[in-house]
Motif scaffolding. Structure first.
Motif, short mmCIF file in Angstrom:
data_model
loop_
_atom_site.label_atom_id
_atom_site.label_comp_id
_atom_site.label_asym_id
_atom_site.label_seq_id
_atom_site.Cartn_x
_atom_site.Cartn_y
_atom_site.Cartn_z
N THR A 124 29.25 64.92 7.00
CA THR A 124 30.25 65.89 6.41
C THR A 124 29.66 67.32 7.19
O THR A 124 30.59 68.15 7.56
CB THR A 124 30.03 66.12 4.98
N THR A 125 28.41 67.61 7.30
CA THR A 125 28.06 68.80 7.72
C THR A 125 27.35 69.03 9.28
O THR A 125 26.70 69.81 9.50
CB THR A 125 26.80 69.28 6.86
N TYR A 126 27.92 67.94 10.06
CA TYR A 126 27.74 67.89 11.47
C TYR A 126 27.98 68.93 12.33
O TYR A 126 27.07 69.70 13.10
CB TYR A 126 28.39 66.42 12.23
N ARG A 127 29.22 69.88 11.99
CA ARG A 127 29.55 70.65 12.68
C ARG A 127 28.63 72.15 12.45
O ARG A 127 28.23 72.90 13.39
CB ARG A 127 31.07 71.04 12.46
N GLU A 128 28.32 72.25 11.03
CA GLU A 128 27.50 73.31 10.88
C GLU A 128 26.14 73.18 11.36
O GLU A 128 25.43 74.24 11.80
CB GLU A 128 27.40 73.41 9.29
N MET A 129 25.75 71.98 11.32
CA MET A 129 24.27 71.61 12.10
C MET A 129 24.30 71.95 13.63
O MET A 129 23.21 72.70 14.13
CB MET A 129 23.82 69.95 11.83
N ALA A 130 25.54 71.44 13.97
CA ALA A 130 25.46 71.95 15.48
C ALA A 130 25.69 73.45 15.67
O ALA A 130 25.01 73.83 16.76
CB ALA A 130 26.80 71.37 16.11
N GLN A 131 26.25 74.20 15.11
CA GLN A 131 26.34 75.66 15.10
C GLN A 131 25.14 76.41 15.03
O GLN A 131 24.66 76.85 16.01
CB GLN A 131 27.26 76.20 14.31
N GLU A 132 24.28 75.89 13.93
CA GLU A 132 23.02 76.28 13.76
C GLU A 132 21.98 76.12 15.06
O GLU A 132 21.29 76.84 15.52
CB GLU A 132 22.45 75.70 12.52
N PRO A 183 26.13 82.57 26.70
CA PRO A 183 27.49 81.80 26.48
C PRO A 183 28.39 82.76 26.76
O PRO A 183 28.16 84.17 26.80
CB PRO A 183 27.25 81.65 24.83
N THR A 184 29.69 82.35 26.95
CA THR A 184 30.67 83.35 27.27
C THR A 184 31.61 83.80 26.12
O THR A 184 32.51 84.52 26.14
CB THR A 184 31.72 82.48 28.32
N GLY A 185 31.33 83.20 24.89
CA GLY A 185 31.91 83.28 23.77
C GLY A 185 31.25 83.07 22.58
O GLY A 185 30.28 82.25 22.54
N PRO A 186 31.60 83.07 21.35
CA PRO A 186 31.06 82.89 20.22
C PRO A 186 31.30 81.31 19.68
O PRO A 186 32.16 80.77 20.48
CB PRO A 186 31.63 83.75 18.99
N CYS A 187 30.84 80.85 18.67
CA CYS A 187 31.14 79.62 18.30
C CYS A 187 32.61 79.37 17.58
O CYS A 187 33.02 80.31 16.82
CB CYS A 187 30.20 79.05 17.12
N VAL A 188 33.49 78.34 17.80
CA VAL A 188 34.66 78.62 17.66
C VAL A 188 35.06 77.16 17.05
O VAL A 188 36.31 76.79 16.89
CB VAL A 188 35.62 78.76 18.94
N THR A 189 34.16 76.37 16.83
CA THR A 189 34.22 75.07 16.39
C THR A 189 35.22 74.65 15.14
O THR A 189 35.63 73.76 14.88
CB THR A 189 33.09 74.08 16.42
N GLU A 190 35.22 75.70 14.45
CA GLU A 190 35.90 75.52 12.99
C GLU A 190 37.51 75.52 13.49
O GLU A 190 38.11 75.09 12.55
CB GLU A 190 35.74 76.81 12.18
N GLY A 212 28.52 66.82 18.19
CA GLY A 212 28.91 68.18 17.78
C GLY A 212 28.27 69.10 18.76
O GLY A 212 28.85 70.25 18.71
N CYS A 213 26.90 69.06 18.82
CA CYS A 213 26.22 70.29 19.71
C CYS A 213 26.89 70.27 20.92
O CYS A 213 27.02 71.36 21.50
CB CYS A 213 24.70 69.76 19.63
N ALA A 214 27.28 69.10 21.35
CA ALA A 214 27.96 69.07 22.84
C ALA A 214 29.13 69.96 22.79
O ALA A 214 29.63 70.84 23.72
CB ALA A 214 28.23 67.87 23.64
N VAL A 215 30.18 69.61 21.91
CA VAL A 215 31.23 70.32 21.66
C VAL A 215 30.85 71.89 21.50
O VAL A 215 31.69 72.80 22.12
CB VAL A 215 32.09 69.58 20.41
N ASP A 216 30.24 72.30 20.48
CA ASP A 216 29.90 73.49 20.37
C ASP A 216 29.31 74.11 21.56
O ASP A 216 29.89 75.48 21.95
CB ASP A 216 28.78 73.68 19.25
N ALA A 217 28.54 73.80 22.32
CA ALA A 217 27.91 74.36 23.45
C ALA A 217 28.98 74.66 24.49
O ALA A 217 29.21 75.75 25.13
CB ALA A 217 26.67 73.62 23.89
#
Length: 770
Positions: free
Chosen positions: A476-484, A497-504, A112-117
């Motif tokens: 369930t909360t993997y995405r939120e954990m990755a974002q933080e 980074p070139t942009g904000p978090c968009v994983t939602e 999840g962190c890899a996707v977010d970053a």
């Protein structure tokens, strides 16, 4: 042999991308690739928000990989980690790849962190010493939930923090089901009520759960009431006695290991470098040039790591501005690589055991929860992948690569299940098709005043050298954990980074062109079995086209293609080829446990499929006979941790006492049935299909079954024969089955009692049903 035909049969799989372009590939039946029309390795997805920030125009085609997209090979990934240019000559050693972030651990959180970053435009490397989801992330309860029991605690304890955790988890549940619709789904779960006064209490709780979910932006179906008759209609296996009504509420469920693979592939599609079976063996540091006091950083800073390819043994340096520790239960191991062996441990591992039972134990689309078991723990009883999964336990454990379920935990689950099922359903130890234990990494905050207290959700910690650790949480909360985590990494490591978090809003690979009715086209175009087609769509999403393209002729009139890997399961040989070619499967265990879920569903079936899996992988990866033998032994060893029982083996050391097998399933062989029928017929004097109860002990004696009067009474009580003074043949078979179980349990209890007097075991190997 089809190559000898004058006109080889072939199948064309074509899918349209969102932009209207068509990508096609031609495969001959048998899995041989005839042509290749996939985009070049390194295909990079860009999110519109990034493009807008850079003044670029991104088309629909750029937003998603089409159904036949092929990711870069593992060899290319390893070369990228080494810093080897793509056009370099073979054998050239690179200076070591340079990245913004090196993420260690490719479970749910790390992937999840890899996707977010990657979707923020950062240069990311993700390494995993084993395989995607090889640890806790493949051993979950398979639920995507807010935690209805935590909401109850928040109410009774007036705990606002507990309430916030549930609210956040419910929001993430909604996101989860949107970005991976083919892998996740809503599941109705029943709460049976055996006292009328429980009804308003649980009704209020379910409605509060619904309301909080809606408030959090997660709109699943609403909970509802069922009368006793309707409850038994929906869940026929339920115990009727004292049942007054039931409530049904909705939560999410998913295929956890497949979800993890989809996350890793999505990170790759967005430009991340991802390598499984690649281990960090040393943390690299340099003298800090800038001190950021607000993060309490020391004089040295991490600048990368030495990693090892566990398949070849080769080691090299990977340079990174920051390193993220997302290793779950193994968090403290990496922390000690960073700060030394004396580092205080923050993980408090807890074992959660699950068992898998045949599908006749539960309805196909209805789960059950027992909110108040005999010792206060909650147990789930859920349909999953065509079987029934039950669990979980929660007990302290040691951190190991492959934890093993204890017999005590398995039997506790079975006993709790029996409390809710109809008495006519005999819950037998031999019905356990697979059993596994997962380690939940509960954590302590090392900076908290009370270091003994466990963190309720997850924790982010930064060491003096800059190792950023993310630990705790749940699927369930993997995405939120990755974002933080990535937010924190950007601050601590001064990333751009070139942009904000968009994983939602980022759909996972396989989701873009998926639809619920997609399986129909697979049946029509390929000649697949309907159940197989449904399985492929549910496991691969729109990439099911590519899997079906690799399928071999079945040799049957119908289905036309798709050779099965295991009888009774929808897995086909094409999935093995696909796993190797496009999902980074490197070992047989990768395939039987995580690309398919066969090892988690039926350990014996997985063992039987293992040789064929190895043969297919050997053809794909050029394995020699020594490697094939090694893969078989490693696969067989792994299956012991999934509940595989070797012939004659038991869970406890025991003296020689004959050929008693405790976990034998009560199936009768044809020769046994013929013998039983013959002995029964001898005493059925009037040929009316009955014998007297007095004759029962006599016929058992003729069959070599010696029982005391007390044992016979116990068996008859368990079978609950008709009180009409006679025994029918089906009841006679029930007696024989009960004799097997009764004697096994009795003897097993004696051995366990005797053994526990001599020595207390820390772990025991499970078996049965396999």
């Amino acid at each position: 042999m089809w190559r000898n035909l004058k006109r080889p049969l072939a199948v064309v799989a074509a899918t349209a991308t969102a932009g209207g372009a068509t990508a096609a590939t031609l495969y001959a039946f048998g899995g041989e690739k005839e042509s290749h029309a996939f985009p070049a390795p390194g295909f990079l997805l860009r999110h519109p928000l990034h493009a807008e920030a850079q003044g670029q125009t991104i088309t629909d085609k750029d937003k998603q990989p089409h159904s036949l997209w092929t990711p870069p090979s593992r060899k290319e990934m390893i070369n990228a980690l080494k810093g080897v240019p793509k056009d370099a000559a073979p054998g050239v050693k690179g200076p070591g790849g340079e990245f913004d972030l090196l993420i260690v651990g490719a479970g749910a959180t790390g992937s999840g962190c890899a996707v977010d970053a990657a979707t923020r435009g950062l240069k990311v490397a993700l390494v995993e010493r084993d395989d995607f989801a090889s640890g806790t992330s493949s051993r979950s309860t398979k639920l995507v939930h807010g935690g209805v029991r935590y909401l109850e605690k928040a109410f009774w304890e007036l705990d606002y923090e507990q309430y916030k955790l549930v609210k956040e988890a419910l929001h993430e549940r909604g996101v989860f089901l949107k970005i991976a619709p083919f892998l996740s789904y809503q599941l109705p779960t029943m709460i049976p009520l055996y006292k009328w006064w429980h009804l308003p209490y649980y009704w209020g709780g379910c409605k509060a759960y619904d309301a909080l979910a809606a408030f959090s932006g997660d709109a699943l179906s609403q909970s509802y009431f069922l009368s006793k008759s309707k409850a038994l209609e929906a869940f026929p296996m339920l115990k009727k006695e004292d049942l007054v009504a039931a409530l049904v509420y909705y939560d999410g469920a998913h295929n956890d290991a497949r979800m993890n693979v989809a996350l890793a592939l999505t990170a790759v599609a967005h430009g991340a470098v991802v390598a499984n079976h690649t281990e960090v063996v040393k943390i690299l540091k340099k003298k800090r040039t800038t001190l950021l006091g607000k993060f309490n950083l020391g004089e040295e800073e991490i600048c990368g790591a030495i990693v090892r390819d566990n398949l070849t043994g080769e080691e090299w340096e990977v340079k990174a501005k920051g390193v993220i520790n997302a290793t779950g239960p193994f968090t403290d191991g990496l922390r000690k690589l960073d700060a030394g062996i004396s580092t205080a441990e923050i993980v408090a591992p807890s074992a959660g055991v699950h068992i898998v039972l045949p599908n006749y134990y539960s309805p196909r689309n209805m789960g059950l929860i027992d909110p108040a078991t005999s010792d206060g723990r909650v147990i789930f009883f859920l349909p999953w992948q065509g079987s029934t999964i039950a669990g979980t336990t929660d007990s302290p454990t040691e951190v190991t690569q492959n934890p093993i379920p204890t017999e005590k935990e398995i039997n506790w689950i079975l006993s709790e299940i029996q409390n809710y099922l109809s008495p006519e359903i005999k819950v037998r130890r031999g019905d356990v098709l697979a059993a596994w234990s997962g380690i939940r990494p509960l954590v302590r905050d090392p900076h908290a005043k009370n270091t003994a207290a466990l963190v309720r959700n997850h924790m982010i910690n930064v060491s003096p050298s800059g190792l950023l650790t993310i630990a705790g949480g749940k699927w369930t909360t993997y995405r939120e954990m990755a974002q933080e985590t990535i937010d924190k990494a950007i601050q601590v490591f001064d990333l751009k980074p070139t942009g904000p978090c968009v994983t939602e809003h980022v759909l996972l690979v396989g989701s873009h062109n998926w639809s619920k009715n997609m399986f129909i086209k697979l049946v029509q175009h390929f000649g697949l079995d309907t159940e197989v087609a449904q399985h492929l769509v549910g496991a691969y999403g729109d990439r099911a086209w590519a899997v079906a393209s690799l399928a071999s002729l079945s040799g049957n009139r119908w289905p036309l293609v798709g050779k099965p890997l295991a009888v009774g399961y929808p897995y086909i040989e094409a999935e093995v080829r696909y796993a190797v070619q496009r999902e980074y499967a490197c070992t047989a265990v990768d395939v039987i446990a995580r690309r398919t879920r066969l090892a988690f569903l039926n350990a014996q079936a997985a063992l039987e499929a293992l040789p064929r899996v190895i043969d297919i992988m050997a053809a794909e990866l050029n394995w020699n006979e020594a490697r094939k033998k090694q893969e078989y032994e490693q696969g067989k060893d792994f299956l012991k941790y999934m509940g595989l029982r070797e012939p004659g083996a038991v869970s406890f050391p025991m003296p020689d006492d004959g050929d008693i097998t405790f976990y034998e399933r009560t199936h009768f062989r044809p020769d046994e049935l013929a013998r039983y029928q013959a002995e029964f017929n001898k005493l059925d004097y009037d040929k009316d299909g009955h014998i007297s109860e007095k004759d029962l002990s006599r016929v058992l004696k003729q069959l070599g079954v010696k029982m005391t009067a007390a044992e016979m009474e116990g068996v008859i009580a368990e079978v609950d024969l008709n009180k009409n003074g006679s025994v029918e043949f089906n009841e006679f078979l029930e007696v024989l089955a009960a004799v097997k179980d009764f004697r096994a349990r009795s003897k097993f209890a004696e051995i366990v009692s005797d053994y526990e007097k001599r020595e207390q075991l820390s772990t025991e190997r499970s078996g049965g049903g396999v």
